[in-house]
Design a protein around this motif. Structure first.
Motif, PDB file in Angstrom:
ATOM      1  N   GLY A 109       0.789  -1.239   0.000  1.00 33.08           N
ATOM      2  CA  GLY A 109       0.000   0.000   0.000  1.00 33.08           C
ATOM      3  C   GLY A 109       0.821   1.289   0.000  1.00 33.08           C
ATOM      4  N   PRO A 110       1.661   1.506   1.023  1.00 33.73           N
ATOM      5  CA  PRO A 110       2.394   2.782   1.084  1.00 33.73           C
ATOM      6  C   PRO A 110       3.320   3.011  -0.120  1.00 33.73           C
ATOM      7  CG  PRO A 110       2.461   1.654   3.209  1.00 33.73           C
ATOM      8  CD  PRO A 110       1.873   0.690   2.231  1.00 33.73           C
ATOM      9  N   VAL A 111       3.893   1.929  -0.667  1.00 37.93           N
ATOM     10  CA  VAL A 111       4.842   2.087  -1.763  1.00 37.93           C
ATOM     11  C   VAL A 111       4.134   2.348  -3.092  1.00 37.93           C
ATOM     12  CG1 VAL A 111       7.039   1.224  -2.576  1.00 37.93           C
ATOM     13  CG2 VAL A 111       5.991   0.170  -0.580  1.00 37.93           C
ATOM     14  N   ALA A 112       2.931   1.743  -3.231  1.00 39.23           N
ATOM     15  CA  ALA A 112       2.199   1.938  -4.479  1.00 39.23           C
ATOM     16  C   ALA A 112       1.394   3.231  -4.442  1.00 39.23           C
ATOM     17  CB  ALA A 112       1.273   0.746  -4.731  1.00 39.23           C
ATOM     18  N   GLU A 113       0.699   3.456  -3.325  1.00 37.86           N
ATOM     19  CA  GLU A 113      -0.233   4.578  -3.282  1.00 37.86           C
ATOM     20  C   GLU A 113       0.403   5.904  -2.846  1.00 37.86           C
ATOM     21  OE1 GLU A 113      -2.655   3.892  -4.998  1.00 37.86           O
ATOM     22  OE2 GLU A 113      -4.403   3.272  -3.818  1.00 37.86           O
ATOM     23  N   ARG A 114       1.466   5.845  -2.035  1.00 37.87           N
ATOM     24  CA  ARG A 114       2.034   7.098  -1.507  1.00 37.87           C
ATOM     25  C   ARG A 114       3.564   7.103  -1.614  1.00 37.87           C
ATOM     26  NH1 ARG A 114      -0.948   8.581   4.058  1.00 37.87           N
ATOM     27  NH2 ARG A 114       0.070  10.561   3.602  1.00 37.87           N
ATOM     28  N   TYR A 115       4.041   6.710  -2.780  1.00 39.72           N
ATOM     29  CA  TYR A 115       5.483   6.578  -2.982  1.00 39.72           C
ATOM     30  C   TYR A 115       6.220   7.897  -2.733  1.00 39.72           C
ATOM     31  CZ  TYR A 115       9.881   5.191  -5.228  1.00 39.72           C
ATOM     32  OH  TYR A 115      11.194   4.896  -5.483  1.00 39.72           O
ATOM     33  N   ASP A 116       5.687   8.968  -3.276  1.00 40.60           N
ATOM     34  CA  ASP A 116       6.388  10.256  -3.152  1.00 40.60           C
ATOM     35  C   ASP A 116       6.409  10.739  -1.696  1.00 40.60           C
ATOM     36  OD1 ASP A 116       6.757  10.064  -5.854  1.00 40.60           O
ATOM     37  OD2 ASP A 116       5.100  11.406  -6.376  1.00 40.60           O
TER      38      ASP A 116
END
Lengths: 315, 201
Positions: A109-116
């Protein structure tokens, strides 16, 4: 270097990390599941934690906040993948990075949806973020990209969901219908009771979004992906494909033109037509042709090896 | 009938002067001539080969070779002829049209023109949504030729059926062809399983 691990999430992956950590020379000092936690600065006994989880469904009497406040070196984030704001996983990562700890994610989740957002937190922290386990299970996809240099890789594509691949390859091999094979996959534990995440292509899409973020230095989330699942593929389509020496696979692509997941026709004996639950990632390099990495893309011990490889990479 | 390649060049008059003799002479009508292959079927009657070849030179094409097998007849009893020629890209269409206007049966025009083959699957209520109309619209919108079709409808028209379609498309235009196909099939709730185009290693 022996590192102290705080493991969040006590599903198949979290449990395997707890079980295998000592083999990789590390010690687990804290574990949390969705409701309970346990902390021991001197190191937990893996067997008793796992035993309690199995018998009582809990890991201890502490709270997840106790884990985040404890003295650890690496936070292993292995809670279930969530979409959108990627919570609570994202907050766990934030807490660790703000405390200058390292983070290793199995949670996509965090890497795909909120990478930046994730990279911004990492930039302000003495800690690092790694997530090999989020793409392709045991297959060292991200470390290969990192070694090779993302600037020299034009695209990544492949089979990134074992459940969908199992269903398509069984349908093609046995001439059976989708519903029949799905039920079989559920009996075998290859598919979840609610298989939508896998068969609708969401899981493969998240992995491709992560690949796109790594190759393109951010900017992608699931909303940017064009996603189609395999639910509409009848047996007759696979028969027609086979008559022509082809087959259908759920293929994910991360290319400069975007992220795309959907059923595609591929040569029956081609590189990407892996069978069963096997995954494959093909990296299209600038100067060296294609690199094909294949192996087990899911499973507790398999994914835990990717987590522990990330941990061992921390200097 | 005693036609052969050298005969034809002679009787064709002006044809010789337009053949690129390798010294960089420009082909009539522009730069960058491209090679094309045309396959014809001729009736075994005198003058047929000449009738088939004059439209080529008259429209600015250079004959490169003619493969003319009199002994080998097509299933329809015609003589197959393969003509290699070169001409500027914009002239090729005119040449093929002129051949057809002359009553020549053109079997295949230019391997370069439809240089890419594309196989895909269609899944949906293909029969109830007028498969013939779907194919015609694909050919029209996508500027591609359907060269093969297999249909499988194991449950009759009660359930979804599948079709495997092979298309010949212009070189480098497969993306455009796929876009056009999606447009046609979207309106009919037909799913397209596209081929994966990998860059070969």
């Amino acid at each position: 270097m022996s590192l102290r691990l705080a493991v969040l999430g006590a599903g198949a992956v979290g449990q395997s990390v707890v079980e295998l950590a000592s083999e990789y020379g590390h010690v687990v000092t804290a574990v949390a599941d969705s409701t309970t936690a346990t902390v021991d600065a001197d190191g937990l006994d893996p067997a008793s934690v796992l035993d309690r989880k199995e018998r009582e469904g809990t890991v201890g009497d502490a709270d997840i906040e106790d884990v985040l406040a404890s003295d650890y070196d690496v936070l292993v984030e292995a809670t279930p993948t969530t979409l959108g704001d990627a919570e609570p996983g994202f907050s766990h990562v934030r807490s660790a990075l703000e405390a200058d700890r390292h983070v290793v994610l199995a949670n996509k989740g965090p890497v795909a949806e909120r990478y930046d957002d994730l990279r911004a937190l990492e930039a302000d922290s003495a800690g690092t973020v790694q997530f090999e386990a989020a793409v392709g299970g045991a297959i060292p996809v991200l470390s290969t990209i990192s070694d090779f240099g993302p600037d020299h890789i034009n695209a990544a594509r492949g089979v990134l969901n074992g459940t969908a691949n199992f269903i398509l390859s069984r349908m093609a091999a046995e001439g059976l219908g989708y519903e029949h094979v799905l039920a079989e996959a559920q009996d075998l534990g290859v598919a979840e009771a609610d298989p939508s995440f896998d068969v609708e292509g969401t899981d493969a899409a998240l992995k491709c979004v992560i690949l796109a973020n790594v190759l393109g230095d951010g900017g992608y989330s699931l909303d940017d992906a064009e996603v189609e699942g395999i639910q509409n593929i009848p047996g007759s389509a696979l028969d027609l494909a086979a008559e022509d020496g082809r087959t259908v696979r759920l293929i994910g692509e991360a290319t400069p033109s975007g992220v795309r997941v959907g059923p595609r026709l591929v040569p029956q004996n081609g590189t990407l037509a892996v069978s069963g639950t096997r995954n494959i990632v093909q990296l299209e390099t600038e100067y060296a042709g294609n690199l094909n990495l294949s192996g087990r893309g899911a499973g507790g011990p398999e994914t835990a090896t990717a987590v522990l490889s990330d941990v061992s990479r921390i200097e | 009938m005693s036609e052969n390649a050298s005969d034809t060049f002679d009787s064709n008059g002006g044809g010789d002067s337009e053949v690129d003799d390798g010294d960089g002479t420009e082909t009539d009508g522009g730069e960058h001539p491209q090679a094309h292959t045309i396959r014809l079927e001729l009736v075994d009657e005198p003058g047929q080969l000449l009738a088939a070849l004059s439209p080529i030179s008259e429209n600015g094409g250079n004959l490169l070779s003619i493969f003319h097998e009199r002994g080998n007849l097509t299933p329809r009893g015609r003589i197959p002829v393969e003509v290699d020629l070169e001409c500027p890209p914009d002239r090729f269409e005119t040449i093929v049209t002129a051949l057809r206007d002359n009553g020549v049966n053109v079997i295949q025009a230019g391997a370069e023109r439809y240089g890419e083959e594309l196989t895909l699957l269609l899944v949906g209520h293909l029969i109830d949504t007028d498969l013939s109309d779907t194919l015609q619209r694909i050919q029209r919108c996508a500027d591609a030729t359907v060269t093969d079709l297999s249909l499988s409808a194991p449950e009759g028209t009660d359930d979804v059926s599948s079709a495997r379609l092979r298309l010949a498309a212009r070189t480098g235009k497969t993306e455009r062809v796929l876009d056009a196909i999606r447009e046609v099939t979207d309106g009919k709730d037909i799913h397209v399983v596209e081929p994966l185009t990998e860059v070969s290693a």
